[in-house]
Design a protein around this motif. Structure first.
Motif, PDB file in Angstrom:
ATOM      1  N   GLY A  12       4.835  -6.252  -6.943  1.00 16.86           N
ATOM      2  CA  GLY A  12       4.883  -7.364  -7.860  1.00 16.86           C
ATOM      3  C   GLY A  12       5.222  -8.597  -7.283  1.00 16.86           C
ATOM      4  O   GLY A  12       5.435  -8.548  -5.969  1.00 16.86           O
TER       5      GLY A  12
ATOM      6  N   GLY B 114       9.899  -3.932 -11.239  1.00 20.48           N
ATOM      7  CA  GLY B 114       9.498  -4.879 -12.486  1.00 20.48           C
ATOM      8  C   GLY B 114       9.792  -3.953 -13.712  1.00 20.48           C
ATOM      9  O   GLY B 114      10.339  -3.064 -13.868  1.00 20.48           O
TER      10      GLY B 114
ATOM     11  N   THR C 262      -1.130  -7.783 -18.280  1.00 21.69           N
ATOM     12  CA  THR C 262      -1.773  -7.419 -16.794  1.00 21.69           C
ATOM     13  C   THR C 262      -3.215  -8.178 -16.985  1.00 21.69           C
ATOM     14  O   THR C 262      -3.863  -8.219 -18.102  1.00 21.69           O
ATOM     15  CB  THR C 262      -1.859  -5.946 -17.069  1.00 21.69           C
TER      16      THR C 262
ATOM     17  N   SER D  72       3.776   1.648  -4.132  1.00 21.24           N
ATOM     18  CA  SER D  72       3.457   0.947  -5.650  1.00 21.24           C
ATOM     19  C   SER D  72       2.209   1.785  -6.214  1.00 21.24           C
ATOM     20  O   SER D  72       1.399   2.205  -5.495  1.00 21.24           O
ATOM     21  CB  SER D  72       2.792  -0.527  -5.222  1.00 21.24           C
TER      22      SER D  72
ATOM     23  N   TYR E   9      -2.888  -6.421  -5.976  1.00 22.20           N
ATOM     24  CA  TYR E   9      -1.709  -7.493  -6.398  1.00 22.20           C
ATOM     25  C   TYR E   9      -2.400  -8.216  -7.383  1.00 22.20           C
ATOM     26  O   TYR E   9      -3.792  -8.582  -7.368  1.00 22.20           O
ATOM     27  CB  TYR E   9      -1.509  -8.463  -5.030  1.00 22.20           C
TER      28      TYR E   9
END
Lengths: 54, 485
Positions: B10, B120, B142, B34, B39
């Motif tokens: 993030g 996050g 999102t 991740s 991104y």
């Protein structure tokens, strides 16, 4: 937004809120003033961000 | 050779890994773990949610960027951390589970010398029955959610074009939700788009919030010096909503959603309902749900993480009443409370307490915003954590030369209120510091000269400018490091 006057009922929460005048609304889109604001605000944000950590 | 592992791509984790790779890549190893392959520039999801940007405009593939940076990228979910190692290895490691197609469900132990947890928030839709895109409400948290929200919003706008009235309910979907700013942006953008289509007469727009007063935004509100007065942000927020024709319900803790109906309790303890045709409600946030184990494989999660799943760092977590909260309670370096080589950045660190005053109804339901940690502080925290680790690796000394307390750091929030080069609007808000410091600033809690609340087209230009500038930076294009967080 003009409809807000129609939607305001006396003694409702909304009736106690302030509302910008036509002049304020005009200035919010007035190109020269907004160009000035753009640089002024960017400078302010930059100063706050850079100064906030070491 | 040192190995630094960053969990989460993030804003905070990506910023950290960018600096680590820039200063360490020749001699050391930097690993990014991740589960996301993209991104995303989260602040622009608002525009995806009203159909003015596509998801492709707010995201990009991480793999090519990390290849360019020389970062070892693992598309996987961090499951647990083992800071003391285990019976097989002494070095600390993270257990990860791959989500990428080629290695799906493969478990791997990734050892580290330094670990940055930047996982996050977990969007805790489960915390409110019936909440979220799988059920009855939308989200803009999102790009996928925002895209789904736009599909539903478009359908509502089509109904209005056919003369059908629609009720829009936007705000917080949990009594302790934060991120009011994002929802506030969304309701203003919806109002702007409805007005653009000349459909206002068919729209009922409602802002529902867990704030005690509007304009609290999870940071206890602020004061703005303007036109000869110092006014609270309550006046600012109410004025914008009134101007856009949006009525509001405040002090409301949404507890359950059914199709077209939101159930909430207010601070007076009353249980009420509000009907809607379209709703976008922000869920509560929780930690990513990782576990921590010691070398004997005993669960030490309670020592490493707070009850909400966020990592405990160098903050003062002593429970105390609102009146005794202090600026120095907030962390400076984000180093784990238990392990010197572990840090938590961005939303992953556990705040010592809120910024808004805790409130509860006579039924005992807590209804108030938890503290927000938006993009700007998250980026700054990611950067200083990386800088301190780089310093330690290069000198062998843990000195923490770089510090960034949210009680001394300022922030800017640009609240989009309509899109368009000549007619677009946004409210620019700055506060300094983010966490009120009533000892240093006894009258207003913050530096009143640094607090701004301005609406205008300039704000829209700034938000657009930041969109392109920060995506450029995140792609690590030439001279990216000259752009401040």
């Amino acid at each position: 937004m003009k409809n807000s006057i129609k939607k305001t009922t006396p003694y409702s929460d909304m009736s106690f809120a302030t509302e910008p005048t036509r002049m304020v609304r005009f200035m919010r889109s007035f190109f020269i003033f907004q160009i000035y604001n753009f640089f002024k605000l960017n400078l302010k944000v930059m100063r706050i961000v850079v100064g906030g950590h070491s | 050779m040192a190995k630094v592992v960053v969990l989460g791509a993030g804003i905070s984790g990506h910023t950290a890994v960018s600096y680590l790779s820039k200063y360490l890549k020749k001699d050391h190893e930097v690993v990014m773990v991740s589960p996301n392959s993209n991104y995303q520039w989260v602040p622009s999801n608002i525009w995806v949610g009203v159909g003015l940007m596509t998801p492709d405009q707010v995201k990009f593939k991480l793999a090519p960027v990390y290849k360019k940076m020389g970062v070892n990228y693992k598309q996987a979910l961090a499951v647990s951390i083992h800071p003391e190692g285990d019976t097989e290895q002494k070095q600390g490691f993270v257990t990860i589970k791959y989500v990428s197609e080629d290695k799906k469900d493969t478990i791997e132990k990734v050892s580290y010398d330094y670990l940055i947890n930047a996982t996050g928030p977990k969007l805790n839709f489960e915390g409110t029955e019936g909440l979220g895109p799988k059920y009855f409400t939308e989200s803009v948290c999102t790009y996928d959610h925002a895209s789904h929200a736009w599909t539903k919003l478009k359908s509502a706008l089509e109904k209005m074009e056919n003369g059908e009235k629609q009720t829009f309910l936007i705000g917080t979907g949990h009594p302790l939700a934060t991120c009011q700013g994002a929802a506030f942006e969304y309701v203003l953008n919806i109002a702007f788009e409805i007005k653009k289509r000349k459909l206002l007469h068919l729209a009922e727009m409602i802002w529902i919030t867990n704030e005690y007063e509007l304009g609290d935004f999870g940071m206890g509100g602020a004061y703005i010096k303007r036109n000869g007065y110092v006014t609270p942000t309550k006046i600012f927020a109410e004025s914008i909503l009134k101007e856009y024709g949006i009525r509001w319900i405040k002090r409301a803790g949404v507890q359950k959603i059914e199709k077209g109906v939101a159930y909430f309790e207010n601070l007076e303890g009353e249980h009420k309902t509000v009907n809607f045709d379209f709703a976008m409600l922000i869920p509560g946030f929780a930690g990513a749900g990782m576990k921590a184990f010691n070398k004997n494989n005993e669960d030490i999660s309670a020592e490493v993480f707070a009850a909400n799943g966020m990592m405990k760092v160098d903050a003062d977590y002593t429970p105390k009443p609102y009146e005794e909260w202090k600026a120095e309670d907030w962390p400076l370096t984000y180093q784990s409370v238990k392990y010197d080589n572990v840090y938590a950045a961005g939303i992953a660190f556990a705040p010592p307490h809120g910024m808004s005053k805790p409130m509860q109804s006579p039924n005992g339901t807590k209804i108030f915003p938890t503290p927000p940690r938006t993009g700007m502080p998250s980026g700054v925290i990611g950067k200083i954590v990386a800088q301190n680790i780089i310093h330690t690796i290069k000198t062998g000394k843990i000195e923490h030369k770089h510090k960034a307390s949210m009680a001394s750091m300022g922030a800017a929030c640009i609240v989009s209120a309509g899109y368009g080069i000549s007619k677009g609007q946004a409210a620019v808000m700055t506060v300094n510091p983010i966490v009120p410091d009533w000892e240093k600033y006894p009258k207003w809690g913050r530096n009143i000269n640094d607090t701004v609340g301005v609406v205008g087209t300039a704000g829209h230009w700034m938000k657009l400018f930041m969109h392109y500038m920060f995506i450029y930076k995140a792609k690590a294009k030439p001279f990216w490091w000259l752009i401040p967080e």
